[in-house]
Design a protein around this motif. Sequence first.
Motif, short mmCIF file in Angstrom:
data_model
loop_
_atom_site.label_atom_id
_atom_site.label_comp_id
_atom_site.label_asym_id
_atom_site.label_seq_id
_atom_site.Cartn_x
_atom_site.Cartn_y
_atom_site.Cartn_z
N ASN A 3 -40.70 -61.68 -40.82
CA ASN A 3 -39.27 -61.47 -40.57
C ASN A 3 -38.90 -61.63 -39.11
OD1 ASN A 3 -38.89 -61.06 -43.26
ND2 ASN A 3 -37.52 -59.33 -42.98
N LYS A 55 -45.42 -58.57 -43.15
CA LYS A 55 -43.99 -58.68 -43.44
C LYS A 55 -43.18 -58.71 -42.13
CE LYS A 55 -40.01 -58.44 -45.43
NZ LYS A 55 -39.40 -59.70 -45.85
N GLY A 72 -38.60 -62.99 -49.46
CA GLY A 72 -37.65 -63.45 -50.48
C GLY A 72 -36.52 -62.45 -50.56
N SER A 73 -35.34 -62.94 -50.93
CA SER A 73 -34.14 -62.12 -50.82
C SER A 73 -33.53 -61.85 -52.21
CB SER A 73 -33.17 -62.86 -49.90
OG SER A 73 -32.13 -62.03 -49.51
N PHE A 110 -29.30 -60.35 -47.52
CA PHE A 110 -30.19 -59.55 -46.67
C PHE A 110 -29.31 -58.95 -45.55
CE2 PHE A 110 -33.75 -59.71 -43.29
CZ PHE A 110 -34.10 -58.40 -43.56
O1 LIG Z 1 -36.72 -59.07 -45.64
C1 LIG Z 1 -35.95 -59.95 -46.06
C2 LIG Z 1 -36.41 -61.30 -46.25
C3 LIG Z 1 -35.37 -62.24 -46.72
C4 LIG Z 1 -36.00 -63.56 -47.09
O2 LIG Z 1 -37.24 -63.68 -47.10
O3 LIG Z 1 -35.22 -64.48 -47.40
#
Ligand SMILES: O=CCCC(=O)O
Length: 291
Positions: free
Chosen positions: A174, A170, A122-123, A231
């Motif tokens: 990504n 993670k 999530g950003s 991001f």
């Molecule tokens: O590490 C960044 C992730 C951004 C995202 O999940 O939208």
Amino acid sequence: MEVGFLGLGIMGKAMALNLLRHGFKVTVWNRTLSKCDELVEHGASIGETPAAVVKKCKYTIGMLSDPSAALSVVFDKDGLLEQICSGKGYIDMSTVDANTSSKISEAVTKKGGDFLEAPVSGSKKPAEDGQLVILAAGESALYEEVLPAFNVMGKKSFFLGQVGNGAKMKLVVNMIMGSMMNAFSEGLVLADSSGLNQQTLLDVLELGAIANPMFKMKGPAMIQNNYSPAFPLKHQQKDMRLALALGDENGVSMPVAAAANEAFKKARSQGLGDHDFSAVYETGKVPERSV
Ligand SMILES: O=CCCC(=O)O
Ligand SMILES: NC(=O)C1=CN([C@@H]2O[C@H](COP(=O)(O)OP(=O)(O)OC[C@H]3O[C@@H](n4cnc5c(N)ncnc54)[C@H](OP(=O)(O)O)[C@@H]3O)[C@@H](O)[C@H]2O)C=CC1
């Protein structure tokens, strides 16, 4: 609950503000100290160093850019190791590799403290809205203790076992995201270059089997060449690099991710590192053809 917060970048600022909004007492530190001012306006206290924050707080959260920053706030002079001790916990929410996390974990536990890695999916917007997905691993008792804070910052928390598993999860996520962004960018360029309307492509994508929130959120800005950073691209490239290293360690062939990493490296070399990671789209654009 009194919580320390180290690192007030795009994510850290939003996460710390959420904690304040929900009644947590928060003591903040940032390398560039002036970035603490806005948090102070919202009720935070300032710690002059990471060590000063840990001295004051039972729990301290870190949200730093990369492995070298994550290590620096722990091991450097005035770093948190100087004050961490039994009864205190450190929760590193930065995106780093499992090795970095393990080094920090060993040092913290050697001093009697508890450690949890907890990178997030999530950003900027989910961070502002308390809608992150938290990928925690490490000391399970510490996880239980800080769940009230996770519940404010995120919509869902996973506990993934031993230190390293959060970091790896993670990086896998990504790596997939960075590869998808490159395929999406190529599709936008191909549509445009072959005479198709890019907005129509977005509409078609949204109705089909590969519809996803990232295309929907980033697409309209990309076709306007707007890469305001949620991001930063330099962090996405760091994550591709770390994910590829994880692939190396495990003998996993990742040709798609390797190509995506090259595109992000090219974008960085073109000065796009501080733009949103969707700016990788620029690297694939076809120069105007002369007739
Ligand atoms: O590490 C960044 C992730 C951004 C995202 O999940 O939208
Ligand atoms: N933005 C996003 O959408 C997401 C980011 N992440 C991850 O979260 C972490 C933070 O991301 P984000 O907030 O976007 O990044 P930013 O670049 O906005 O912020 C980085 C933070 O790290 C600090 N920092 C950098 N180098 C050092 C150092 N050597 N010593 C101490 N502090 C340092 C910066 O301090 P200063 O202000 O002084 O430069 C700043 O507080 C990264 O690991 C990123 O990969 C995870 C999920 C989503």
